[in-house]
Design a protein around this motif. Structure first.
Motif, PDB file in Angstrom:
ATOM      1  N   UNK A  69       0.836  -1.217   0.000  1.00  0.00           N
ATOM      2  CA  UNK A  69       0.000   0.000   0.000  1.00  0.00           C
ATOM      3  C   UNK A  69       0.865   1.259   0.000  1.00  0.00           C
ATOM      4  N   UNK A  70       1.917   1.242   0.836  1.00  0.00           N
ATOM      5  CA  UNK A  70       2.812   2.410   0.886  1.00  0.00           C
ATOM      6  C   UNK A  70       3.490   2.609  -0.466  1.00  0.00           C
ATOM      7  N   UNK A  71       3.955   1.508  -1.039  1.00  0.00           N
ATOM      8  CA  UNK A  71       4.639   1.580  -2.335  1.00  0.00           C
ATOM      9  C   UNK A  71       3.723   2.181  -3.398  1.00  0.00           C
ATOM     10  N   UNK A  72       2.463   1.719  -3.379  1.00  0.00           N
ATOM     11  CA  UNK A  72       1.509   2.200  -4.384  1.00  0.00           C
ATOM     12  C   UNK A  72       1.250   3.706  -4.222  1.00  0.00           C
ATOM     13  N   UNK A  73       1.075   4.133  -2.968  1.00  0.00           N
ATOM     14  CA  UNK A  73       0.807   5.562  -2.740  1.00  0.00           C
ATOM     15  C   UNK A  73       2.018   6.388  -3.152  1.00  0.00           C
ATOM     16  N   UNK A  74       3.219   5.907  -2.845  1.00  0.00           N
ATOM     17  CA  UNK A  74       4.423   6.658  -3.228  1.00  0.00           C
ATOM     18  C   UNK A  74       4.522   6.805  -4.742  1.00  0.00           C
ATOM     19  N   UNK A  75       4.119   5.759  -5.462  1.00  0.00           N
ATOM     20  CA  UNK A  75       4.137   5.868  -6.921  1.00  0.00           C
ATOM     21  C   UNK A  75       3.116   6.891  -7.397  1.00  0.00           C
TER      22      UNK A  75
ATOM     23  N   UNK B 146      -6.056  12.472  -1.258  1.00  0.00           N
ATOM     24  CA  UNK B 146      -4.638  12.838  -1.479  1.00  0.00           C
ATOM     25  C   UNK B 146      -4.292  13.032  -2.954  1.00  0.00           C
ATOM     26  N   UNK B 147      -4.970  12.284  -3.839  1.00  0.00           N
ATOM     27  CA  UNK B 147      -4.631  12.449  -5.266  1.00  0.00           C
ATOM     28  C   UNK B 147      -5.052  13.836  -5.747  1.00  0.00           C
TER      29      UNK B 147
END
Ligand SMILES: *Cc1c(COP(=O)(O)O)cnc(C)c1O
Length: 215
Positions: free
Chosen positions: A9-15, A196-197
Motif C-alpha cells: 500500500x505504501x509503495x503504491x501511494x508513493x508511486x 490525497x490524489x
C-alpha cells in the motif's frame, strides 16, 4: 494485517504521489503495524495524541521523524518538544508561544506549520486567513527564535463533492503561495486517504495518509 499488504500500500501511494512527501498516519495503529511501515524503509510517521505518540516514540527506533498532526494542548507540549520532527497543527498564538518557550528550555528550534481552517465543517481546528495574517505581521512573531515555520497545513471538508474539495485545496494553495517566497516556506501539507490524489493535483507537497495504508 500483513506486513506485505502494508508495504505494498505504501509503495503504491508513493508511486501515485511522485515527488510529494508522504507522512504515514499511524494513530491508533499497533506497534507491529508500525514495525511493518518502518521495515519498508519509511521514516515519517504522523500521530495526533500526545500520550500515544510518547509511548510509540519510546518503543520504536530513534531515527523516525514524528509529525504531530492533531490539535495540541499547551500543557502537553513539554512531552513532545525534545523529539518532535514537525508540528503540523499550530492553530493559535497561544500554542505557538508555548512551543517556542518549551523549545527554548531545551535549546531546540522546532519546525511547524500553521493549520488553516479551509473546510466548511465547524468542528475542525485552524486559523482563518485574517488570523494568520495578524500573526505573521506582528513584531512578537518575529521575536520567536525557537520555532521555525515551514508552511501551511489544512484539511478539506469530508464530502464526496470533489469540486468543493478541489476549491478548498486551491484556496489553501493560493494562501500558501502568497507567503511562501517572502517567508521561505516550502511545505504545504494537504491530502488524506480520501483526497490525497486531488491534493497532489492541487499542489500539495506533503500528504498525510492513514486508513488507506492499514485497511
Ligand atoms: C487522521 C488524520 C489523517 C489521516 O486520515 P486518513 O483518512 O486515515 O488518511 C490526516 N491528517 C490528520 C490531521 C488526521 O487527524
Amino acid at each position: 494485517m500483513s506486513h506485505e499488504l502494508i508495504q505494498s500500500n505504501i509503495q503504491q501511494i508513493k508511486e501515485e504521489i511522485g515527488n510529494t512527501h508522504l507522512v504515514v498516519v499511524s494513530k491508533y495503529r499497533s506497534l507491529p503495524e508500525l514495525d511493518a511501515v518502518y521495515a519498508s524503509g519509511h521514516r515519517d510517521f504522523g500521530e495526533n495524541r500526545v500520550q500515544e505518540l510518547v509511548d510509540k516514540y519510546e518503543k520504536m527506533p530513534k531515527d523516525i521523524h514524528w509529525h504531530v498532526i492533531g490539535h495540541l494542548q499547551t500543557n502537553k507540549v513539554k512531552y513532545i518538544a525534545p523529539f518532535v520532527h514537525m508540528i503540523h497543527s499550530i492553530d493559535s498564538w497561544k500554542i505557538l508561544a508555548k512551543v517556542d518557550s518549551e523549545a527554548k528550555k531545551i535549546e531546540r528550534v522546532i519546525p511547524f506549520l500553521f493549520q488553516l481552517h479551509i473546510a466548511q465543517e465547524d468542528s475542525k481546528y485552524g486559523l482563518t486567513t485574517a488570523q494568520l495574517e495578524e500573526i505573521l505581521i506582528s513584531d512578537e512573531y518575529k521575536k520567536f527564535k525557537n520555532v521555525s515555520c515551514m508552511g501551511l497545513m489544512g484539511m478539506a471538508t469530508n464530502t464526496d463533492n470533489l469540486s468543493q474539495v478541489e476549491q478548498e485545496f486551491t484556496h489553501l494553495k493560493s494562501i500558501y503561495e502568497s507567503y511562501a517566497e517572502s517567508h521561505k516556506w516550502n511545505i504545504l501539507s494537504m491530502g488524506m486517504s480520501g483526497d490525497y490524489k486531488l491534493a497532489v493535483a492541487c499542489g500539495s507537497s506533503m500528504v498525510r495518509v492513514g486508513s488507506k495504508i492499514f485497511i
